[in-house]
Write an enzyme that holds these catalytic residues in place. Structure first.
Site, PDB file in Angstrom:
ATOM      1  N   HIS A 166       1.281   4.732   1.567  1.00  0.00           N
ATOM      2  CA  HIS A 166       1.934   4.417   0.280  1.00  0.00           C
ATOM      3  C   HIS A 166       3.527   5.031   0.598  1.00  0.00           C
ATOM      4  CE1 HIS A 166       1.311   4.375  -4.351  1.00  0.00           C
ATOM      5  NE2 HIS A 166       2.321   4.180  -3.930  1.00  0.00           N
ATOM      6  N   ILE A 167       4.472   4.439   1.090  1.00  0.00           N
ATOM      7  CA  ILE A 167       5.798   4.972   1.371  1.00  0.00           C
ATOM      8  C   ILE A 167       6.631   4.027   1.047  1.00  0.00           C
ATOM      9  CG2 ILE A 167       4.781   6.483   3.443  1.00  0.00           C
ATOM     10  CD1 ILE A 167       5.780   4.278   5.311  1.00  0.00           C
TER      11      ILE A 167
ATOM     12  N   ILE B 297      11.335  -5.154  -8.115  1.00  0.00           N
ATOM     13  CA  ILE B 297      10.912  -5.358  -6.869  1.00  0.00           C
ATOM     14  C   ILE B 297      10.747  -6.637  -6.320  1.00  0.00           C
ATOM     15  CG2 ILE B 297       9.323  -4.661  -5.161  1.00  0.00           C
ATOM     16  CD1 ILE B 297       8.934  -2.306  -6.729  1.00  0.00           C
TER      17      ILE B 297
ATOM     18  N   GLU C   8      -7.068   5.740  -2.907  1.00  0.00           N
ATOM     19  CA  GLU C   8      -6.239   6.842  -2.305  1.00  0.00           C
ATOM     20  C   GLU C   8      -6.492   7.889  -2.864  1.00  0.00           C
ATOM     21  OE1 GLU C   8      -2.125   5.822  -2.833  1.00  0.00           O
ATOM     22  OE2 GLU C   8      -2.258   3.737  -2.497  1.00  0.00           O
TER      23      GLU C   8
ATOM     24  N   ARG D 106       0.224  -1.754  -6.334  1.00  0.00           N
ATOM     25  CA  ARG D 106      -0.658  -0.648  -6.626  1.00  0.00           C
ATOM     26  C   ARG D 106      -1.976  -0.882  -5.994  1.00  0.00           C
ATOM     27  NH1 ARG D 106       2.665   2.390  -7.541  1.00  0.00           N
ATOM     28  NH2 ARG D 106       3.359   3.354  -9.350  1.00  0.00           N
TER      29      ARG D 106
END
Length: 320
Positions: A291-292, A157, A273, A244
């Site tokens: 969190h998408i 990423i 979360e 995270r």
């Protein structure tokens, strides 16, 4: 063979599994009822995303399971080592969502430097009565081009983020304990590309020199960014966490925003979360998403088909 996709799976993934003769169940079973459901239905494969946890108790209680799959990268919601010690296969899709997460990072960055997180709150309320005042409030935007982006964590990423940053015209610096250097291939629509080699640097240099910082590290026992790290950053830095929850100390982040050390933050993941702290949710200088990072149609298609491919390969090979 039965597959329970408890947190959902794309239609392309369902189709690929059904083509190979698997029964795919997409019922969302509550965590406390999951063991009973798996045993009653004699489930062979359990697929999850981030909502469902797969801990030791479930692994011990469900002898029919052969594969546990995570649609995404991080597997901190699965007791991976324990599952493998019980001869279960544990799989994930580390490459499938990288592009989607990287694009969300830049959605937060572009929105941050032009105050969209605040303008989108205030324009519906006051756009018709205070237009000129709002225009003045948001007239001090900055450009990303020519600025330095610090990437903490230079895996798949992080490298996708670097590609976009280089395309935008940013200077990219990166830090990673396990990566010395990486060649970033920036590809263009017509088949042309350029290769840019980036050598990683110590974390302290990233903190010192970055205009913007984005994190791409797995869940940690301790904060990666806290009071000490904020103190080493430039004044007016922008920071994004689409990795995270818990890698940034949110109390320290709010303090850094209030002091002016941090100009804005973009958060897609949170310490607590699915109930983020009110101080985070209500902060006027935070760009927030629930969190998408991997939640694009393209990424979910890749995740579904990649999981299906791995499942078929494992079970066909073993003739289970």
């Amino acid at each position: 063979m039965k597959v329970l996709a408890n947190d959902g799976i794309s239609q392309s993934g369902i189709d690929a599994l059904k083509l190979e003769g698997f029964e795919v169940i997409t019922t969302t079973v509550a965590q406390e009822q999951l063991i009973n459901f798996i045993n009653e239905k004699n489930i062979d494969v359990l697929l999850v995303r981030s909502a469902t946890t797969v801990r030791k108790d479930l692994i011990d209680a469900c002898p029919s399971l052969k594969i546990i799959g995570r649609g995404g990268v991080g597997m901190d919601n699965i007791d991976v080592d324990y599952a493998r010690s019980k001869n279960l296969h544990v799989i994930n899709t580390p490459a499938a969502s990288s592009q989607s997460v990287a694009e969300l990072v830049f959605a937060h960055l572009f929105g941050g430097v032009r105050f969209l997180y605040d303008a989108n709150r205030n324009m519906p309320l006051d756009g018709d009565s205070k237009f000129n005042a709002l225009k003045k409030n948001y007239a001090q935007g900055t450009e990303l081009r020519g600025k330095t982006l610090g990437i903490v964590g230079f895996g798949r990423i992080g490298r996708e983020v670097a590609k976009i940053a280089l395309g935008v015209g940013m200077k990219v610096i990166a830090s990673d304990k396990f990566v010395g250097k990486a060649t970033i291939k920036v590809e263009f629509y017509n088949g042309q590309f350029i290769n840019v080699e980036i050598e990683t640097q110590p974390m302290k240099d990233i903190l010192k020199h970055s205009d913007f910082i984005t994190l791409h590290v797995p869940a940690q026992d301790e904060y990666v960014i806290g009071d000490k790290q904020f103190a080493q950053m430039k004044d007016g830095v922008g920071i994004v966490n689409a990795a995270r929850g818990g890698v940034i100390d949110e109390v320290a982040l709010v303090k850094a925003i209030d002091s002016g050390k941090v100009a804005f933050a973009g958060l897609d993941t949170f310490e607590s979360e699915p109930t983020p702290a009110i101080k985070v949710l209500m902060n006027g200088k935070m760009s927030l998403t629930p969190h998408i990072g991997a939640a694009t149609n393209e990424a979910q298609d890749r995740i579904g088909t990649e999981l299906a491919s791995q499942i078929v390969s494992i079970l066909k090979t073993e003739n289970v």
